[in-house]
Motif scaffolding. Structure first.
Motif, PDB file in Angstrom:
ATOM      1  N   SER A   1      59.791  23.854  11.526  1.00  0.00           N
ATOM      2  CA  SER A   1      59.154  24.347  12.738  1.00  0.00           C
ATOM      3  C   SER A   1      60.170  24.531  13.839  1.00  0.00           C
ATOM      4  CB  SER A   1      58.086  23.355  13.213  1.00  0.00           C
ATOM      5  OG  SER A   1      58.684  22.179  13.679  1.00  0.00           O
TER       6      SER A   1
ATOM      7  N   SER B   1      59.803  20.869  19.249  1.00  0.00           N
ATOM      8  CA  SER B   1      58.513  20.495  19.802  1.00  0.00           C
ATOM      9  C   SER B   1      58.429  20.806  21.284  1.00  0.00           C
ATOM     10  CB  SER B   1      58.279  18.985  19.580  1.00  0.00           C
ATOM     11  OG  SER B   1      58.318  18.659  18.222  1.00  0.00           O
TER      12      SER B   1
ATOM     13  N   TYR C   1      61.772  17.479   7.298  1.00  0.00           N
ATOM     14  CA  TYR C   1      61.167  17.725   8.606  1.00  0.00           C
ATOM     15  C   TYR C   1      62.178  18.187   9.648  1.00  0.00           C
ATOM     16  CZ  TYR C   1      57.123  15.259   6.736  1.00  0.00           C
ATOM     17  OH  TYR C   1      56.058  14.883   5.966  1.00  0.00           O
TER      18      TYR C   1
ATOM     19  N   GLU D   1      60.701  18.352  12.913  1.00  0.00           N
ATOM     20  CA  GLU D   1      59.991  17.986  14.130  1.00  0.00           C
ATOM     21  C   GLU D   1      60.319  16.579  14.610  1.00  0.00           C
ATOM     22  OE1 GLU D   1      56.686  19.925  11.474  1.00  0.00           O
ATOM     23  OE2 GLU D   1      58.502  18.738  11.165  1.00  0.00           O
TER      24      GLU D   1
ATOM     25  N   GLY E   1      63.415  16.616  16.352  1.00  0.00           N
ATOM     26  CA  GLY E   1      63.072  17.804  17.124  1.00  0.00           C
ATOM     27  C   GLY E   1      64.120  18.194  18.133  1.00  0.00           C
TER      28      GLY E   1
ATOM     29  N   SER F   1      55.547  12.108  20.170  1.00  0.00           N
ATOM     30  CA  SER F   1      55.034  12.640  18.910  1.00  0.00           C
ATOM     31  C   SER F   1      53.556  12.305  18.737  1.00  0.00           C
ATOM     32  CB  SER F   1      55.850  12.087  17.740  1.00  0.00           C
ATOM     33  OG  SER F   1      55.350  12.548  16.504  1.00  0.00           O
TER      34      SER F   1
END
Length: 434
Positions: free
Chosen positions: A3, A6, A71, A73, A215, A301
């Motif tokens: 992604s 954040s 991940y 994030e 992130g 988070s």
């Protein structure tokens, strides 16, 4: 699992910044007192016991390295637990780890004040202690609001100031190491192995901090596994050398009361003791800087995933940092440190961490299975199937059984409080969503 950063957070943490974060999370106040406490039970085998425990605990680190490679994030353990076991388990994991880090920050801030008080008479006493704790806590809070780069720079400075004296101590002390000390002929029997090992594990925990800041890390799926493995191995070797010098310089009869400050005094007189005391101050400072950088991201988070009120998910428009979470962390740590009410929480922090580790390790099979083909292709995949995670799980469970009942009680109470916050947000917060 891949992604964008954040909520506008910037990826300002590179490889060395991530390494500083892990080093400062692991090398805190413990290494300046642990050698003597371990040597009382393990004697000349202490250096090798550190190495063996570090090698076994590497299985936990390697499992986290694979988890981190899935991940991009912010959140780390929160993300792993949530994806595998659902929102409530994810929240509980993040909540416990946040409280453990906050209590650790408060405890270490108090220890830093005590060390500074031992250096300068003017800094001894209750009022100077309160001033030191306040200045350190508020200063690190402000530095982290200004930007993650300032937090990393603070850690880099502390890392240099604490590691340099330790390396000098090792270089000066190696001349006292003999063959019989390096390869002792002593019995392999170690007194109270369980509690001794649990004590030593304190030297290796804290590495999970880096996963929380994914992130804000550049190419985290590549960077974090490399940093975790390389830094933990380096730290373990440093511990081995430090403890080897300790048992070579300090008389066996003095193990129980001696610290690295006494090693510095034996090697270089008053100047050596002063240098190691300063190193302890800087070591604790680096640990505090790392906690202030990472722990607020756990709350951030949780708020992003609507497990806490979205008020906590605010990002500063100018500095692109989770400013409200940082302020809450700083305020809570300051209150705990000044009031001294953090003691039971600090005692329970090890149990909270191990519970978090167990949940994260257990999440790996589900995360592996649910990952997309693209994510699996670039992941840091452990060899040997699940043999390494199973070893890690067994170690953490065994360590939990070495913990005292009072720690379990404290963790249970804190977990219950957190679940009440969670239930309130799920009941009222989600209903308010547009």
């Amino acid at each position: 699992m891949i992604s964008e950063p954040s909520a506008g957070l910037r990826r300002d943490i590179g490889f060395y910044g991530a390494a500083f974060l892990v080093l400062n999370a692991m090398i805190g106040a413990g290494i300046f007192a642990l050698p003597g406490k371990v040597a009382v039970n393990a004697g000349l085998l202490s250096p090798w016991l550190f190495l063996v425990v570090g090698a076994l605990f590497l299985s936990v680190v390697l499992t986290f390295a694979e988890l981190a490679s899935y991940y991009d994030e912010t959140g780390g353990p929160v993300l792993y637990a949530t994806e595998a076991f659902g929102s409530l388990v994810g929240f509980s994991t993040g909540w416990l780890l946040f409280l453990a880090r906050t209590a650790s920050f408060a405890a270490n801030a108090t220890v830093m004040a005590a060390y500074l008080g031992s250096l300068f008479d003017v800094l001894a006493g209750e009022f100077p202690r309160a001033v030191i704790i306040s200045v350190v806590t508020l200063g690190l809070t402000w530095a982290n609001i200004l930007g993650v780069r300032d937090g990393v720079r603070a850690m880099a400075l502390f890392t240099f100031l604490k590691v340099t004296p330790l390396l000098i101590l090792v270089l000066l002390g190696l001349q006292h190491v003999s063959g019989s000390t390096l390869l002792p002929s002593a019995s392999l029997l170690i007194d109270d192995l369980g509690s001794t090992t649990l004590l030593m594990i304190y030297a290796f925990v804290g590495f999970e901090t880096i996963a929380v800041t994914a992130g804000e890390t550049h190419q985290p799926r590549r960077t974090l596994p490399k940093v975790l493995v390389a830094t933990v191995i380096t730290t373990g070797l440093l511990y081995f050398l430090i403890v080897l010098v300790f048992v070579s310089v300090i008389d066996q009869a003095d193990y129980a009361e001696a610290t690295l400050v006494d090693v510095g005094r034996s090697l270089a007189g008053t100047a050596g003791a002063f240098a190691i005391t300063l190193a302890a101050v800087f070591s604790i400072g680096g640990n505090l800087a790392g906690s202030m950088l990472a722990a607020p991201r756990l709350v951030f988070s949780l708020a992003e995933s609507r497990q806490l009120p979205t008020w906590f998910a605010h990002v500063h428009e100018r500095y692109a940092t989770p400013d409200r979470c940082i302020i809450v962390m700083g305020a809570l740590a300051l209150v705990l440190a000044l009031s001294g009410s953090f003691v039971k929480l600090a005692v329970a922090s090890s149990v909270a961490r191990l519970l978090g580790y167990i949940i994260c390790i257990a999440s790996l099979p589900l995360i592996r299975r649910n990952a997309s083909a693209e994510v699996r292709e670039g992941a840091f995949r452990l060899k040997g199937g699940y043999s390494i995670p199973l070893l890690a799980l067994g170690i953490c469970i065994w360590l939990l059984f070495q913990s005292k009942a009072e720690s379990w009680v404290a963790v249970s109470i804190l977990l219950a409080v957190g679940i009440l916050f969670y239930a309130f947000e799920r009941r009222f917060g989600l209903a308010d969503q547009p």
